[in-house]
Design a protein around this motif. Structure first.
Motif, PDB file in Angstrom:
ATOM      1  N   ALA A  89       0.824  -1.224   0.000  1.00  0.00           N
ATOM      2  CA  ALA A  89       0.000   0.000   0.000  1.00  0.00           C
ATOM      3  C   ALA A  89       0.847   1.259   0.000  1.00  0.00           C
ATOM      4  O   ALA A  89       0.304   2.367  -0.069  1.00  0.00           O
ATOM      5  N   GLY A  90       2.164   1.115   0.090  1.00  0.00           N
ATOM      6  CA  GLY A  90       3.038   2.283   0.029  1.00  0.00           C
ATOM      7  C   GLY A  90       3.322   2.941   1.360  1.00  0.00           C
ATOM      8  O   GLY A  90       3.799   4.075   1.403  1.00  0.00           O
ATOM      9  N   VAL A  91       3.043   2.248   2.454  1.00  0.00           N
ATOM     10  CA  VAL A  91       3.329   2.797   3.779  1.00  0.00           C
ATOM     11  C   VAL A  91       4.834   2.849   3.983  1.00  0.00           C
ATOM     12  O   VAL A  91       5.559   1.920   3.620  1.00  0.00           O
ATOM     13  N   SER A  92       5.312   3.929   4.563  1.00  0.00           N
ATOM     14  CA  SER A  92       6.747   4.093   4.769  1.00  0.00           C
ATOM     15  C   SER A  92       7.264   3.108   5.807  1.00  0.00           C
ATOM     16  O   SER A  92       6.513   2.593   6.646  1.00  0.00           O
ATOM     17  N   ASP A  93       8.573   2.850   5.740  1.00  0.00           N
ATOM     18  CA  ASP A  93       9.175   1.907   6.685  1.00  0.00           C
ATOM     19  C   ASP A  93       9.020   2.381   8.122  1.00  0.00           C
ATOM     20  O   ASP A  93       8.802   1.571   9.038  1.00  0.00           O
ATOM     21  N   GLY A  94       9.148   3.672   8.342  1.00  0.00           N
ATOM     22  CA  GLY A  94       9.013   4.195   9.701  1.00  0.00           C
ATOM     23  C   GLY A  94       7.643   3.932  10.290  1.00  0.00           C
ATOM     24  O   GLY A  94       7.520   3.523  11.446  1.00  0.00           O
ATOM     25  N   LYS A  95       6.583   4.138   9.485  1.00  0.00           N
ATOM     26  CA  LYS A  95       5.232   3.879   9.980  1.00  0.00           C
ATOM     27  C   LYS A  95       4.975   2.395  10.182  1.00  0.00           C
ATOM     28  O   LYS A  95       4.267   1.998  11.109  1.00  0.00           O
ATOM     29  N   ILE A  96       5.552   1.572   9.315  1.00  0.00           N
ATOM     30  CA  ILE A  96       5.386   0.120   9.485  1.00  0.00           C
ATOM     31  C   ILE A  96       6.001  -0.325  10.805  1.00  0.00           C
ATOM     32  O   ILE A  96       5.426  -1.126  11.557  1.00  0.00           O
ATOM     33  N   ILE A  97       7.186   0.210  11.109  1.00  0.00           N
ATOM     34  CA  ILE A  97       7.862  -0.178  12.357  1.00  0.00           C
ATOM     35  C   ILE A  97       7.090   0.317  13.574  1.00  0.00           C
ATOM     36  O   ILE A  97       6.868  -0.440  14.532  1.00  0.00           O
ATOM     37  N   LEU A  98       6.655   1.582  13.538  1.00  0.00           N
ATOM     38  CA  LEU A  98       6.021   2.177  14.710  1.00  0.00           C
ATOM     39  C   LEU A  98       4.579   1.727  14.914  1.00  0.00           C
ATOM     40  O   LEU A  98       4.146   1.536  16.056  1.00  0.00           O
ATOM     41  N   LYS A  99       3.832   1.533  13.822  1.00  0.00           N
ATOM     42  CA  LYS A  99       2.401   1.262  13.950  1.00  0.00           C
ATOM     43  C   LYS A  99       2.018  -0.199  13.750  1.00  0.00           C
ATOM     44  O   LYS A  99       0.898  -0.588  14.083  1.00  0.00           O
ATOM     45  N   HIS A 100       2.932  -0.996  13.189  1.00  0.00           N
ATOM     46  CA  HIS A 100       2.573  -2.396  12.903  1.00  0.00           C
ATOM     47  C   HIS A 100       3.471  -3.401  13.638  1.00  0.00           C
ATOM     48  O   HIS A 100       2.967  -4.390  14.177  1.00  0.00           O
ATOM     49  N   LEU A 101       4.773  -3.167  13.650  1.00  0.00           N
ATOM     50  CA  LEU A 101       5.688  -4.146  14.234  1.00  0.00           C
ATOM     51  C   LEU A 101       5.825  -4.000  15.753  1.00  0.00           C
ATOM     52  O   LEU A 101       5.622  -4.972  16.492  1.00  0.00           O
ATOM     53  N   ILE A 102       6.150  -2.815  16.204  1.00  0.00           N
ATOM     54  CA  ILE A 102       6.369  -2.627  17.646  1.00  0.00           C
ATOM     55  C   ILE A 102       5.117  -2.944  18.465  1.00  0.00           C
ATOM     56  O   ILE A 102       5.219  -3.619  19.494  1.00  0.00           O
ATOM     57  N   PRO A 103       3.910  -2.485  18.086  1.00  0.00           N
ATOM     58  CA  PRO A 103       2.730  -2.849  18.885  1.00  0.00           C
ATOM     59  C   PRO A 103       2.505  -4.351  18.983  1.00  0.00           C
ATOM     60  O   PRO A 103       1.828  -4.807  19.908  1.00  0.00           O
ATOM     61  N   GLY A 104       3.077  -5.143  18.065  1.00  0.00           N
ATOM     62  CA  GLY A 104       2.882  -6.585  18.101  1.00  0.00           C
ATOM     63  C   GLY A 104       3.575  -7.262  19.260  1.00  0.00           C
ATOM     64  O   GLY A 104       3.190  -8.376  19.643  1.00  0.00           O
ATOM     65  N   PHE A 105       4.588  -6.620  19.860  1.00  0.00           N
ATOM     66  CA  PHE A 105       5.265  -7.246  21.003  1.00  0.00           C
ATOM     67  C   PHE A 105       5.601  -6.206  22.071  1.00  0.00           C
ATOM     68  O   PHE A 105       6.554  -6.364  22.815  1.00  0.00           O
ATOM     69  N   ILE A 106       4.790  -5.137  22.160  1.00  0.00           N
ATOM     70  CA  ILE A 106       5.040  -4.097  23.141  1.00  0.00           C
ATOM     71  C   ILE A 106       4.914  -4.635  24.561  1.00  0.00           C
ATOM     72  O   ILE A 106       5.609  -4.175  25.488  1.00  0.00           O
ATOM     73  N   SER A 107       4.014  -5.608  24.774  1.00  0.00           N
ATOM     74  CA  SER A 107       3.864  -6.166  26.120  1.00  0.00           C
ATOM     75  C   SER A 107       5.147  -6.857  26.567  1.00  0.00           C
ATOM     76  O   SER A 107       5.539  -6.765  27.736  1.00  0.00           O
ATOM     77  N   TYR A 108       5.809  -7.535  25.627  1.00  0.00           N
ATOM     78  CA  TYR A 108       7.081  -8.171  25.976  1.00  0.00           C
ATOM     79  C   TYR A 108       8.133  -7.122  26.328  1.00  0.00           C
ATOM     80  O   TYR A 108       8.939  -7.323  27.247  1.00  0.00           O
ATOM     81  N   LEU A 109       8.149  -5.999  25.611  1.00  0.00           N
ATOM     82  CA  LEU A 109       9.128  -4.948  25.898  1.00  0.00           C
ATOM     83  C   LEU A 109       8.925  -4.377  27.292  1.00  0.00           C
ATOM     84  O   LEU A 109       9.896  -4.073  27.996  1.00  0.00           O
ATOM     85  N   VAL A 110       7.666  -4.227  27.712  1.00  0.00           N
ATOM     86  CA  VAL A 110       7.381  -3.732  29.055  1.00  0.00           C
ATOM     87  C   VAL A 110       7.932  -4.690  30.099  1.00  0.00           C
ATOM     88  O   VAL A 110       8.563  -4.280  31.083  1.00  0.00           O
ATOM     89  N   VAL A 111       7.718  -5.977  29.893  1.00  0.00           N
ATOM     90  CA  VAL A 111       8.214  -6.981  30.836  1.00  0.00           C
ATOM     91  C   VAL A 111       9.736  -6.998  30.866  1.00  0.00           C
ATOM     92  O   VAL A 111      10.365  -7.019  31.933  1.00  0.00           O
ATOM     93  N   ALA A 112      10.358  -6.977  29.690  1.00  0.00           N
ATOM     94  CA  ALA A 112      11.824  -7.009  29.619  1.00  0.00           C
ATOM     95  C   ALA A 112      12.437  -5.796  30.303  1.00  0.00           C
ATOM     96  O   ALA A 112      13.466  -5.901  30.992  1.00  0.00           O
ATOM     97  N   THR A 113      11.809  -4.643  30.135  1.00  0.00           N
ATOM     98  CA  THR A 113      12.318  -3.429  30.776  1.00  0.00           C
ATOM     99  C   THR A 113      12.214  -3.524  32.287  1.00  0.00           C
ATOM    100  O   THR A 113      13.144  -3.155  33.015  1.00  0.00           O
ATOM    101  N   THR A 114      11.090  -4.029  32.778  1.00  0.00           N
ATOM    102  CA  THR A 114      10.901  -4.165  34.224  1.00  0.00           C
ATOM    103  C   THR A 114      11.917  -5.112  34.832  1.00  0.00           C
ATOM    104  O   THR A 114      12.477  -4.849  35.902  1.00  0.00           O
ATOM    105  N   LEU A 115      12.190  -6.221  34.152  1.00  0.00           N
ATOM    106  CA  LEU A 115      13.132  -7.207  34.681  1.00  0.00           C
ATOM    107  C   LEU A 115      14.586  -6.747  34.550  1.00  0.00           C
ATOM    108  O   LEU A 115      15.469  -7.304  35.207  1.00  0.00           O
ATOM    109  N   ALA A 116      14.857  -5.735  33.727  1.00  0.00           N
ATOM    110  CA  ALA A 116      16.220  -5.235  33.579  1.00  0.00           C
ATOM    111  C   ALA A 116      16.606  -4.263  34.690  1.00  0.00           C
ATOM    112  O   ALA A 116      17.796  -4.075  34.967  1.00  0.00           O
ATOM    113  N   ILE A 117      15.623  -3.662  35.341  1.00  0.00           N
ATOM    114  CA  ILE A 117      15.911  -2.660  36.370  1.00  0.00           C
ATOM    115  C   ILE A 117      16.660  -3.252  37.563  1.00  0.00           C
ATOM    116  O   ILE A 117      17.623  -2.639  38.049  1.00  0.00           O
ATOM    117  N   PRO A 118      16.271  -4.433  38.111  1.00  0.00           N
ATOM    118  CA  PRO A 118      17.030  -4.979  39.249  1.00  0.00           C
ATOM    119  C   PRO A 118      18.508  -5.162  38.966  1.00  0.00           C
ATOM    120  O   PRO A 118      19.348  -4.922  39.844  1.00  0.00           O
TER     121      PRO A 118
END
Length: 381
Positions: free
Chosen positions: A280-309
């Motif tokens: 459809a001609g969507v730019s790479d930046g929008k694909i990354i921000l709106k399609h790829l990252i939301p697909g595993f954002i919950s994992y990123l939240v968990v990984a960030t929390t476990l990295a703090i200790p």
């Protein structure tokens, strides 16, 4: 033999289990929240962390004394006890502490502190003390509590210079709790950007980035910390030292998250909805921000929390070894430096209290991370 009517058997066959509509029509974040509520240990950990960070924010108000406050008469004094009943058995509405009087052990010549029941100092709320800036903005001399002058109160005892350990733990939490958050935030951004470039575009950028990650991860963590800390000039301002420590942690910790992000991008970039967005001609930046990252954002939240200790332990270890925050600033690692000597631990066990605070903080972050990890899979039974 009794038989069941046909229409009743058919009704029983078509009966379906009830479905919770609150779950059936909820978003992913709503489902995570509902599952997180069932994890009691994670909820308790979240409350404890909220208390710790609130205490760090209002540390100067909660602490009865400042970092520069000391009293040579109370060197290595034990914790004081808040009392309601005096030595004569009389009850007092306002809690109080007895003055500490010091004597010398005739055999070891070590100073021993005992309560002087003839001098009693009542606890005062919103007492006047050393001047400071509330939240770094409003000049004031009001502290949450204190005692009548010329009395002193040491809830957790004092250190080898006669400084209040309770106040120093509160003030040290501002560094020990903020460095991990800032460091994880920077490493999160670096890992997301660099790992996303590596996984999404592939080719020679992927090869170069992966070789850099392998080189960084090949160094043992503690010697790498020590080498980077040794490069920091001595006697620099505390703020500058803080910035350097954050950069060191961010430089080391981003590699693990970058590899995870790379793997997620490789597995998701060939999905139908991503391919459709490219057509459809969507730019790479929008694909990354709106399609790829939301697909595993919950994992990123968990990984960030476990990295703090890990970062909390890292800052504590560096300051404990004299490679991180240094006096006159303080952190939990700095407070534990006096615990290096076995004699100090044996004679003055209250100097290990900062270690207990570190353990509690690390455990609560781990429990919170476990709860978020379970909540990230809301359909798991």
């Amino acid at each position: 033999m009794r038989t069941i009517p046909v229409f009743k058997r058919q009704k029983a066959m078509v009966t379906k289990p009830a479905i919770d509509k609150d779950v059936q029509y909820s978003s992913q974040w709503r489902l995570m929240y509902l599952r997180f509520k069932k994890h009691k240990l994670a909820r308790i950990s979240l409350i404890v962390l909220g208390i710790l960070y609130a205490a760090a924010i209002f540390a100067q108000f909660l602490a009865p004394y400042g970092l520069q406050s000391y009293d040579s008469k109370y060197v290595n004094a034990p914790p004081m006890t808040l009392r309601f009943v005096d030595a004569d058995g009389k009850f007092h509405i306002r809690p109080f502490v007895y003055e500490l009087k010091s004597t010398r052990d005739p055999e070891t010549m070590r100073k021993i502190f005992e309560p002087n029941t003839e001098k009693r100092y009542s606890l005062q709320l919103f007492a006047k003390g050393e001047s400071y800036k509330f939240l770094g903005i409003i000049p004031t001399t009001t502290h949450l509590f204190g005692v009548e002058q010329p009395g002193r109160i040491f809830l957790l005892g004092t250190d080898g210079l006669g400084r209040d350990l309770f106040s120093r733990i509160l003030l040290g939490s501002q560094i020990s709790l903020s460095i991990p958050l800032v460091g994880v935030g920077i490493s999160f951004i670096l890992g997301l950007i660099i790992g996303g470039i590596s996984g999404y575009f592939g080719g020679w950028p992927d090869s170069v980035i992966q070789r850099i990650i392998e080189i960084i991860r090949s160094f043992p963590t503690l010697p790498l910390w020590m080498a980077l800390s040794a490069a920091i000039p001595p006697r620099i301002p505390v703020v500058t030292m803080y910035l350097y420590i954050v950069i060191i942690f961010a430089f080391i910790e981003w590699t693990g998250l970058a590899r995870v992000v790379r793997g997620k991008f490789i597995s998701l970039k060939n999905e139908d909805y991503v391919v459709a967005a490219k057509i459809a001609g969507v730019s790479d930046g929008k694909i990354i921000l709106k399609h790829l990252i939301p697909g595993f954002i919950s994992y990123l939240v968990v990984a960030t929390t476990l990295a703090i200790p890990g970062m909390i332990l890292g800052e504590t270890a560096m300051s404990f070894l004299g490679l991180g925050i240094r006096s006159p600033a303080t952190s939990w690692g700095v407070l534990l430096q006096e615990a290096q000597q076995i004699e100090n631990v044996a004679l003055y066990p209250w100097k290990l209290i900062p270690l207990g605070v570190v353990i509690i903080t690390v455990l609560t972050f781990n429990f919170l991370g476990d709860g978020l990890r379970d909540a990230a899979d809301p359909y798991k039974k």
